[in-house]
Design an enzyme around this catalytic site. Structure first.
Site, mmCIF file in Angstrom:
data_model
loop_
_atom_site.group_PDB
_atom_site.id
_atom_site.type_symbol
_atom_site.label_atom_id
_atom_site.label_comp_id
_atom_site.label_asym_id
_atom_site.label_seq_id
_atom_site.Cartn_x
_atom_site.Cartn_y
_atom_site.Cartn_z
ATOM 1 N N ASN A 9 0.876 -1.172 0.000
ATOM 2 C CA ASN A 9 0.000 0.000 0.000
ATOM 3 C C ASN A 9 0.909 1.217 0.000
ATOM 4 O O ASN A 9 1.481 1.566 1.030
ATOM 5 C CB ASN A 9 -0.900 -0.021 1.246
ATOM 6 C CG ASN A 9 -1.713 1.261 1.374
ATOM 7 O OD1 ASN A 9 -1.739 2.085 0.450
ATOM 8 N ND2 ASN A 9 -2.371 1.436 2.515
ATOM 9 N N LYS A 11 0.195 4.232 -0.235
ATOM 10 C CA LYS A 11 -0.414 5.435 0.353
ATOM 11 C C LYS A 11 -0.136 6.624 -0.589
ATOM 12 O O LYS A 11 -0.055 6.416 -1.803
ATOM 13 C CB LYS A 11 0.085 5.649 1.778
ATOM 14 C CG LYS A 11 -0.107 4.377 2.629
ATOM 15 C CD LYS A 11 0.056 4.582 4.096
ATOM 16 C CE LYS A 11 -0.155 3.256 4.813
ATOM 17 N NZ LYS A 11 -0.126 3.362 6.269
ATOM 18 N N HIS A 93 -9.536 1.552 4.896
ATOM 19 C CA HIS A 93 -8.270 1.719 5.611
ATOM 20 C C HIS A 93 -8.487 2.680 6.779
ATOM 21 O O HIS A 93 -9.256 3.634 6.676
ATOM 22 C CB HIS A 93 -7.198 2.255 4.652
ATOM 23 C CG HIS A 93 -5.823 2.173 5.242
ATOM 24 N ND1 HIS A 93 -5.362 3.084 6.159
ATOM 25 C CD2 HIS A 93 -4.838 1.262 5.085
ATOM 26 C CE1 HIS A 93 -4.138 2.738 6.533
ATOM 27 N NE2 HIS A 93 -3.792 1.632 5.894
ATOM 28 N N GLU A 95 -6.834 5.035 7.856
ATOM 29 C CA GLU A 95 -6.563 6.451 7.561
ATOM 30 C C GLU A 95 -7.776 7.095 6.891
ATOM 31 O O GLU A 95 -8.057 8.277 7.095
ATOM 32 C CB GLU A 95 -5.296 6.563 6.694
ATOM 33 C CG GLU A 95 -4.044 6.272 7.520
ATOM 34 C CD GLU A 95 -2.896 5.659 6.763
ATOM 35 O OE1 GLU A 95 -2.873 5.690 5.523
ATOM 36 O OE2 GLU A 95 -1.982 5.120 7.443
ATOM 37 N N GLU A 164 -5.546 -4.602 10.578
ATOM 38 C CA GLU A 164 -4.505 -3.585 10.765
ATOM 39 C C GLU A 164 -4.773 -2.832 12.062
ATOM 40 O O GLU A 164 -5.542 -1.857 12.071
ATOM 41 C CB GLU A 164 -4.518 -2.593 9.598
ATOM 42 C CG GLU A 164 -4.181 -3.202 8.264
ATOM 43 C CD GLU A 164 -3.534 -2.188 7.329
ATOM 44 O OE1 GLU A 164 -2.504 -2.529 6.754
ATOM 45 O OE2 GLU A 164 -4.036 -1.060 7.200
ATOM 46 N N GLY A 170 2.577 2.421 10.898
ATOM 47 C CA GLY A 170 3.561 3.496 10.758
ATOM 48 C C GLY A 170 4.270 3.849 12.053
ATOM 49 O O GLY A 170 4.953 4.862 12.142
ATOM 50 N N SER A 208 3.380 -2.060 10.404
ATOM 51 C CA SER A 208 4.818 -2.166 10.663
ATOM 52 C C SER A 208 5.387 -3.543 10.320
ATOM 53 O O SER A 208 6.268 -4.046 11.023
ATOM 54 C CB SER A 208 5.144 -1.781 12.118
ATOM 55 O OG SER A 208 4.797 -0.436 12.362
HETATM 56 P P1 13P Z 1 3.038 0.468 7.723
HETATM 57 O O1 13P Z 1 3.521 -0.829 7.145
HETATM 58 O O2 13P Z 1 3.790 1.655 7.231
HETATM 59 O O3 13P Z 1 2.929 0.399 9.228
HETATM 60 O O4 13P Z 1 1.541 0.681 7.180
HETATM 61 C C1 13P Z 1 0.630 -0.345 7.285
HETATM 62 C C2 13P Z 1 -0.577 0.003 6.497
HETATM 63 O O5 13P Z 1 -1.319 0.897 6.847
HETATM 64 C C3 13P Z 1 -0.827 -0.738 5.260
HETATM 65 O O6 13P Z 1 -2.095 -0.486 4.757
#
Ligand code: 13P
Length: 246
Positions: A9, A11, A93, A95, A164, A170, A208
């Site tokens: 992903n 982002k 997601h 976010e 997640e 992150g 992560s």
């Molecule tokens: P990270 O791997 O950067 O923690 O992000 C995970 C994520 O949100 C994947 O959709």
């Protein structure tokens, strides 16, 4: 035996030159022994499709509109994703739930819109640290998933689910394989009760995931791969994670 799936992903990251370099490295590193896909910003879908065409790597989007077409400025429809060759669309997601106020019902409608056009939704669920500390993890993820199961009905077995935990995204703070497995087992039981086909459904872990922890996570019985954020932007790291899924 379920084949593992590793999805990057990106982002809101990437640029034409950086993407071209990253995708070329992925193509050259095959085969991985598991399914691999990248979910890229909408504007890069055309170029991603062109670069990955003819390989066994798949691509997808990070969101999709719940609407089919029409006066919805800024939205991108499932039909458009299908036309760009997308195999997957991430929906729900954390976010988007947090920054765009997406409700469980909207996430479910987006998953339904994607499936209706043959695009597999990767439905994200996960609790915040506050919810985990309050002992609400199971209730939160079950509520999030149940909205989607209810809307997709007999098609629910066609989705991919991603667990997640928000506190692991992150932050460098990964759920332990045991913590993740415990939630995955709850989700699989819920999927089994709803569809009767949970044994063939893939439940990914995200938060992560790095080259050095992927193998231990993927070794758990109900973890069928990963949804990778930061580490999917670095070719060597993402390739190592994909290899851990093989
Ligand atoms: P990270 O791997 O950067 O923690 O992000 C995970 C994520 O949100 C994947 O959709």
């Amino acid at each position: 035996m379920r084949r593992k799936l590793v999805v990057g992903n990106w982002k809101m990251n990437g640029s034409r030159p950086a993407n071209a370099e990253l995708l070329a490295a992925l193509v050259a590193a095959r085969p991985f022994g598991c399914d691999v896909a990248v979910c890229v910003p909408f504007v890069f879908l055309g170029e991603t499709a062109a670069q990955l065409a003819g390989s066994d790597l798949r691509w997808g989007a990070q969101d999709v509109s719940a609407q089919a077409e029409g006066a919805y400025t800024g939205e991108v429809s499932a039909a458009m994703l299908h036309e760009c060759g997308c195999r997957y669309a991430i929906v729900g997601h954390s976010e988007r739930r947090a920054y765009h106020a997406e409700s469980d019902e909207l996430v479910a409608a987006k998953a339904q819109a994607a499936l209706g056009r043959g695009v597999t939704p990767i439905v994200c669920v996960g609790e915040t640290l506050e919810q985990r500390d309050a002992g609400q993890t199971e209730a939160v993820v079950k509520r999030q998933l149940s909205a989607v199961i209810h809307t997709l009905a007999h098609c629910a077995a066609e989705m991919v689910v991603a667990y997640e935990p928000v506190w692991a995204i992150g932050t460098g703070r990964t759920a332990t394989p045991e913590q993740a497995q415990a939630v995955h087992a709850v989700l699989r039981a819920q999927l089994q009760a709803a569809t009767g086909h949970a044994d063939r459904m893939r439940i990914l872990y995200g938060g992560s995931v790095k080259a050095d922890n992927a193998r231990a996570l993927f070794a758990m019985p109900d973890i069928d791969g990963g949804l990778i954020g930061g580490a999917s932007l670095k070719a060597a790291d993402f390739i190592a994670i994909c290899r851990a899924g093989g």
